[in-house]
Design a protein around this motif. Structure first.
Motif, PDB file in Angstrom:
ATOM      1  N   TYR A  92       0.837  -1.185   0.000  1.00  0.00           N
ATOM      2  CA  TYR A  92       0.000   0.000   0.000  1.00  0.00           C
ATOM      3  C   TYR A  92       0.882   1.249   0.000  1.00  0.00           C
ATOM      4  O   TYR A  92       1.999   1.240   0.472  1.00  0.00           O
ATOM      5  CB  TYR A  92      -0.847   0.074   1.270  1.00  0.00           C
ATOM      6  CG  TYR A  92      -1.865  -1.018   1.441  1.00  0.00           C
ATOM      7  CD1 TYR A  92      -1.553  -2.185   2.141  1.00  0.00           C
ATOM      8  CD2 TYR A  92      -3.157  -0.874   0.949  1.00  0.00           C
ATOM      9  CE1 TYR A  92      -2.489  -3.177   2.333  1.00  0.00           C
ATOM     10  CE2 TYR A  92      -4.108  -1.858   1.138  1.00  0.00           C
ATOM     11  CZ  TYR A  92      -3.766  -3.002   1.830  1.00  0.00           C
ATOM     12  OH  TYR A  92      -4.704  -3.982   2.023  1.00  0.00           O
ATOM     13  N   GLN A 125       0.428   5.301   1.463  1.00  0.00           N
ATOM     14  CA  GLN A 125      -0.416   6.150   2.291  1.00  0.00           C
ATOM     15  C   GLN A 125      -0.048   7.598   2.062  1.00  0.00           C
ATOM     16  O   GLN A 125       1.092   8.010   2.310  1.00  0.00           O
ATOM     17  CB  GLN A 125      -0.259   5.815   3.778  1.00  0.00           C
ATOM     18  CG  GLN A 125      -1.162   6.645   4.682  1.00  0.00           C
ATOM     19  CD  GLN A 125      -0.970   6.326   6.151  1.00  0.00           C
ATOM     20  OE1 GLN A 125       0.082   5.874   6.584  1.00  0.00           O
ATOM     21  NE2 GLN A 125      -2.008   6.557   6.953  1.00  0.00           N
ATOM     22  N   MET A 155      -5.755  10.557   2.530  1.00  0.00           N
ATOM     23  CA  MET A 155      -6.238   9.719   1.418  1.00  0.00           C
ATOM     24  C   MET A 155      -6.416   8.264   1.807  1.00  0.00           C
ATOM     25  O   MET A 155      -6.761   7.430   0.983  1.00  0.00           O
ATOM     26  CB  MET A 155      -5.247   9.791   0.237  1.00  0.00           C
ATOM     27  CG  MET A 155      -5.045  11.187  -0.295  1.00  0.00           C
ATOM     28  SD  MET A 155      -6.528  11.825  -1.061  1.00  0.00           S
ATOM     29  CE  MET A 155      -6.604  10.802  -2.519  1.00  0.00           C
ATOM     30  N   GLY A 156      -6.144   7.925   3.049  1.00  0.00           N
ATOM     31  CA  GLY A 156      -6.236   6.517   3.424  1.00  0.00           C
ATOM     32  C   GLY A 156      -5.113   5.722   2.777  1.00  0.00           C
ATOM     33  O   GLY A 156      -4.066   6.261   2.424  1.00  0.00           O
ATOM     34  N   LEU A 157      -5.333   4.430   2.631  1.00  0.00           N
ATOM     35  CA  LEU A 157      -4.343   3.553   2.007  1.00  0.00           C
ATOM     36  C   LEU A 157      -4.847   3.119   0.638  1.00  0.00           C
ATOM     37  O   LEU A 157      -6.008   2.732   0.495  1.00  0.00           O
ATOM     38  CB  LEU A 157      -4.090   2.317   2.874  1.00  0.00           C
ATOM     39  CG  LEU A 157      -3.125   2.490   4.037  1.00  0.00           C
ATOM     40  CD1 LEU A 157      -3.738   3.265   5.160  1.00  0.00           C
ATOM     41  CD2 LEU A 157      -2.638   1.133   4.527  1.00  0.00           C
TER      42      LEU A 157
END
Lengths: 116, 113
Positions: B35, B37, B41-43
């Motif tokens: 991921y 980050q 924006m979150g993951l």
């Protein structure tokens, strides 16, 4: 489209008060829901999950979450907040279109600030 | 158990350089994920693997490549680094099955200038 929404960028609560961090989701089929916590400069840590069964799920550090199918929500709660609970919290849902890959869709995160 | 380990912790790259982010897990998990980050924006999922020799693209794969030659290791390769790849990168793993939680590494903070 599948999605997760965390409507609050930040939640402020006084130590000792109950806390709620909100999460709503949109997926097809039965949702698999997760909460993670991220402390500064650390990776995400798993808190709890809902797969099936009792709508109230208990997890680590005294946290719990309530699954509400009709409201498509999975709010994180704790009866009495601690200053050490201050962190970034992520709600996530399994990507149901991906057939057992375990892929997750994450919300944008909510910063919890607990003041002494 | 060390869990999921990532190296390096920090890296600064110049535009156009390449590098590999290392990820290793010692839990014998079949599923592994990369991921990125970004603030607010979150993951976002870059690539994932459901077992040795099997990889697939996630939501934001452009500019990255992966390989999975063993169960333990899942390196992420950045070719021709761009400023848009400045981010914090997390590797995660989980046991087989969609109901299992993911375990995350400590992350790599990458800056491309």
């Amino acid at each position: 489209a599948q999605s997760v929404a965390q409507p609050e960028d930040q939640v402020n609560v006084a130590e000792g008060n109950p806390l709620t961090v909100k999460c709503t989701y949109s997926v097809s089929g039965n949702p698999y829901l997760f909460w993670y916590v991220q402390y500064p400069n650390r990776g995400l840590q798993f808190l709890l999950k809902y797969i099936t069964g009792d709508n109230l799920v208990k997890g680590s550090y005294g946290f719990e979450a309530e699954f509400n199918k009709s409201q498509t929500s999975f709010h994180l709660k704790k009866p009495s907040a601690l200053v050490s609970d201050s962190a970034l919290y992520f709600c996530a849902v399994r990507d149901s279109g991906s057939s057992n890959t375990g892929k997750l869709i994450f919300g944008q995160g909510t910063t919890l600030q607990v003041k002494p | 158990n060390a869990g999921v380990t990532q190296t390096p912790k920090f890296r600064i790259l110049k535009i156009g350089q390449s590098m590999t982010l290392q990820c290793t897990q010692d839990m014998n998990h079949n599923y592994m994920y990369w991921y990125r980050q970004d603030p607010g924006m979150g993951l976002k999922l870059i690539y994932y693997s459901v077992g040795a020799g099997i990889t697939d693209k996630g939501e934001v794969p452009n500019g990255y490549n992966v390989s999975r030659s063993t169960t333990e290791d899942f390196p992420l390769r950045l070719e021709l680094a761009a400023p848009s790849q400045t981010s914090v990168y997390f590797c995660a793993s989980s046991s087989s099955g969609a109901s299992y939680e993911q375990y995350f590494g400590p992350g790599t903070r990458l800056t491309v200038t």
